[in-house]
Write a protein that holds these residues in place. Structure first.
Motif, PDB file in Angstrom:
ATOM      1  N   VAL A  80       0.836  -1.200   0.000  1.00 15.18           N
ATOM      2  CA  VAL A  80       0.000   0.000   0.000  1.00 15.18           C
ATOM      3  C   VAL A  80       0.873   1.254   0.000  1.00 15.18           C
ATOM      4  O   VAL A  80       0.568   2.238  -0.681  1.00 15.18           O
ATOM      5  N   ALA A  81       1.960   1.218   0.752  1.00 19.16           N
ATOM      6  CA  ALA A  81       2.847   2.386   0.812  1.00 19.16           C
ATOM      7  C   ALA A  81       3.393   2.724  -0.573  1.00 19.16           C
ATOM      8  O   ALA A  81       3.430   3.899  -0.973  1.00 19.16           O
TER       9      ALA A  81
ATOM     10  N   SER B 255      -8.461   3.058   0.556  1.00 21.15           N
ATOM     11  CA  SER B 255      -8.304   1.694   0.059  1.00 21.15           C
ATOM     12  C   SER B 255      -9.595   0.932   0.262  1.00 21.15           C
ATOM     13  O   SER B 255     -10.436   1.289   1.100  1.00 21.15           O
ATOM     14  N   CYS B 256      -9.742  -0.124  -0.523  1.00 20.71           N
ATOM     15  CA  CYS B 256     -10.880  -1.028  -0.393  1.00 20.71           C
ATOM     16  C   CYS B 256     -10.321  -2.428  -0.220  1.00 20.71           C
ATOM     17  O   CYS B 256      -9.522  -2.888  -1.050  1.00 20.71           O
TER      18      CYS B 256
ATOM     19  N   ALA C 255      -2.611  -0.442   5.481  1.00 18.08           N
ATOM     20  CA  ALA C 255      -3.206   0.776   4.935  1.00 18.08           C
ATOM     21  C   ALA C 255      -3.087   1.942   5.910  1.00 18.08           C
ATOM     22  O   ALA C 255      -2.764   3.070   5.527  1.00 18.08           O
ATOM     23  N   ALA C 256      -3.334   1.664   7.191  1.00 15.94           N
ATOM     24  CA  ALA C 256      -3.249   2.728   8.197  1.00 15.94           C
ATOM     25  C   ALA C 256      -1.815   3.225   8.346  1.00 15.94           C
ATOM     26  O   ALA C 256      -1.567   4.442   8.439  1.00 15.94           O
ATOM     27  N   GLU C 257      -0.862   2.297   8.355  1.00 13.96           N
ATOM     28  CA  GLU C 257       0.545   2.683   8.501  1.00 13.96           C
ATOM     29  C   GLU C 257       1.048   3.455   7.284  1.00 13.96           C
ATOM     30  O   GLU C 257       2.000   4.242   7.395  1.00 13.96           O
ATOM     31  N   ALA C 258       0.393   3.252   6.135  1.00 16.26           N
ATOM     32  CA  ALA C 258       0.754   4.021   4.939  1.00 16.26           C
ATOM     33  C   ALA C 258       0.139   5.413   4.944  1.00 16.26           C
ATOM     34  O   ALA C 258       0.440   6.229   4.070  1.00 16.26           O
ATOM     35  N   GLY C 259      -0.729   5.674   5.926  1.00 13.87           N
ATOM     36  CA  GLY C 259      -1.311   7.004   6.066  1.00 13.87           C
ATOM     37  C   GLY C 259      -2.563   7.251   5.253  1.00 13.87           C
ATOM     38  O   GLY C 259      -2.932   8.408   5.011  1.00 13.87           O
ATOM     39  N   LEU C 260      -3.255   6.185   4.847  1.00 15.47           N
ATOM     40  CA  LEU C 260      -4.496   6.381   4.104  1.00 15.47           C
ATOM     41  C   LEU C 260      -5.577   6.943   5.034  1.00 15.47           C
ATOM     42  O   LEU C 260      -5.630   6.637   6.218  1.00 15.47           O
TER      43      LEU C 260
ATOM     44  N   HIS D  22      -3.122   5.783  14.697  1.00 10.33           N
ATOM     45  CA  HIS D  22      -3.316   6.396  13.371  1.00 10.33           C
ATOM     46  C   HIS D  22      -4.661   7.116  13.335  1.00 10.33           C
ATOM     47  O   HIS D  22      -5.571   6.726  12.589  1.00 10.33           O
ATOM     48  N   PRO D  23      -4.812   8.167  14.145  1.00  9.61           N
ATOM     49  CA  PRO D  23      -6.119   8.824  14.265  1.00  9.61           C
ATOM     50  C   PRO D  23      -6.612   9.477  12.979  1.00  9.61           C
ATOM     51  O   PRO D  23      -7.796   9.808  12.868  1.00  9.61           O
ATOM     52  N   GLY D  24      -5.743   9.645  12.004  1.00  5.00           N
ATOM     53  CA  GLY D  24      -6.162  10.223  10.732  1.00  5.00           C
ATOM     54  C   GLY D  24      -6.783   9.223   9.781  1.00  5.00           C
ATOM     55  O   GLY D  24      -7.220   9.582   8.681  1.00  5.00           O
ATOM     56  N   THR D  25      -6.852   7.951  10.192  1.00  4.91           N
ATOM     57  CA  THR D  25      -7.403   6.892   9.341  1.00  4.91           C
ATOM     58  C   THR D  25      -8.788   6.485   9.833  1.00  4.91           C
ATOM     59  O   THR D  25      -8.964   6.180  11.013  1.00  4.91           O
ATOM     60  N   ARG D  26      -9.757   6.487   8.934  1.00  2.00           N
ATOM     61  CA  ARG D  26     -11.105   6.007   9.243  1.00  2.00           C
ATOM     62  C   ARG D  26     -11.288   4.615   8.647  1.00  2.00           C
ATOM     63  O   ARG D  26     -11.019   4.393   7.464  1.00  2.00           O
TER      64      ARG D  26
END
Length: 294
Positions: free
Chosen positions: A57-58, A69-70, A85-90, A116-120
């Motif tokens: 993903v990164a 991502s899906c 996905a979260a660690e890649a900053g999505l 990773h609070p910026g990831t939903r």
């Protein structure tokens, strides 16, 4: 406007090279969604009908600028896929996969929220999210949704999501965004998350909410609606006749210890001023009336 996704959203498909990922990824692309990459460490450097495949993903994000991502990874691999996905900053990770172990869901929900609070996360076990005419991420048929507004939809049930979209389309009512949050015990995105976003969206004038037995999410949503929502809400709660102690379809749809009944949820929603239908069609009729009065 729309919430969570629009025509600018670029999406990576984790599992694009599998049969289901390929089928829906290409359908989403045909709808107009920017499906910019897939991931598979064993097939990096290949493509799926022109969509490039990357090892991670990164790498896919760096090459394409994707923000979402899906996930179409089989259940045992979902925890790793979500964390990748979260660690890649999505910003958004839509997990379609069903059958994800509840302990995995709880683990990555809390891990992502903390680190990773910026990831939903949306899902697992959900149909995805569609902003009609702009983007469709997941398995919802774009043909059944009318674009525009003024209605936003949030639902625990996939099938009833489709019925709500289609009934509104038949009534010539458009939808800003329809969010399927999924019916598992630990959904990454809640009713309240969506209600809050719809309340803040100027183009969403009314909200349709579809719940079901099990848990307390609908009661919590009712409290939020009563305290925070200025926009009218129509709702339907599935499972009025469900027997206690028997799981009904979704992993989270179970009445246990006298809690989570449809009757209690309906009472809480009606107390908050929500117009609750006794069946999905009646809930749709309530929304038609609400839209006519806007």
């Amino acid at each position: 406007m729309s919430i969570f996704v629009d025509e600018t959203t670029k999406v990576i498909y984790q599992g694009l090279t599998g049969s289901q990922g390929r089928f829906y990824g290409l359908r989403n692309r045909d709808y107009g969604t920017q499906v910019v990459a897939g991931t598979n460490p064993k097939k990096a450097g290949t493509d799926v009908e022109g969509i490039p495949i990357y090892a991670s993903v990164a790498e896919a994000k760096e090459a394409t600028g994707a923000t979402a991502s899906c996930v179409f990874i089989p259940a045992p691999g979902v925890k790793g896929a979500v964390m990748e996905a979260a660690e890649a900053g999505l910003e958004l990770v839509v997990v379609i996969t069903e059958g994800v172990p509840a302990q995995d869901e709880a683990w990555f929900f809390n891990k992502v929220r903390r680190d990773h609070p910026g990831t939903r996360i949306l899902g697992p076990n959900c149909p995805g999210v569609i902003s009609p005419g702009k983007a469709n991420i997941g398995i919802t048929a774009g043909e059944i949704a009318k674009e525009g507004g003024p209605v936003g939809i949030v639902s625990r049930s996939g099938t009833l999501t489709y019925q709500a979209l289609y009934e509104l389309k038949l009534a010539d009512i458009g939808v800003t965004t329809c969010v399927g949050i999924g019916g598992d015990p630990v959904p990454g995105t809640s009713f309240i998350d969506c209600l809050e976003a719809f309340e803040a969206d100027p183009e969403t004038k009314a909200v349709m909410m579809i719940g079901e037995i099990g848990g307390s999410a609908e009661e919590e949503a009712a409290e939020f609606i009563k305290a925070e929502m200025s926009k009218p809400v129509a709702a339907y709660v599935a499972g009025v006749t469900a027997p206690p102690g028997k799981k009904m379809g979704h992993a989270g749809a179970i009445v246990s210890g006298g809690k989570g009944t449809a009757a209690a949820k309906i009472e809480a929603l009606e107390d908050a001023g929500v117009r609750v239908g006794q069946n999905p069609t009646e809930a749709g009729a309530h929304m038609v009336d609400i839209v006519a009065s806007l």
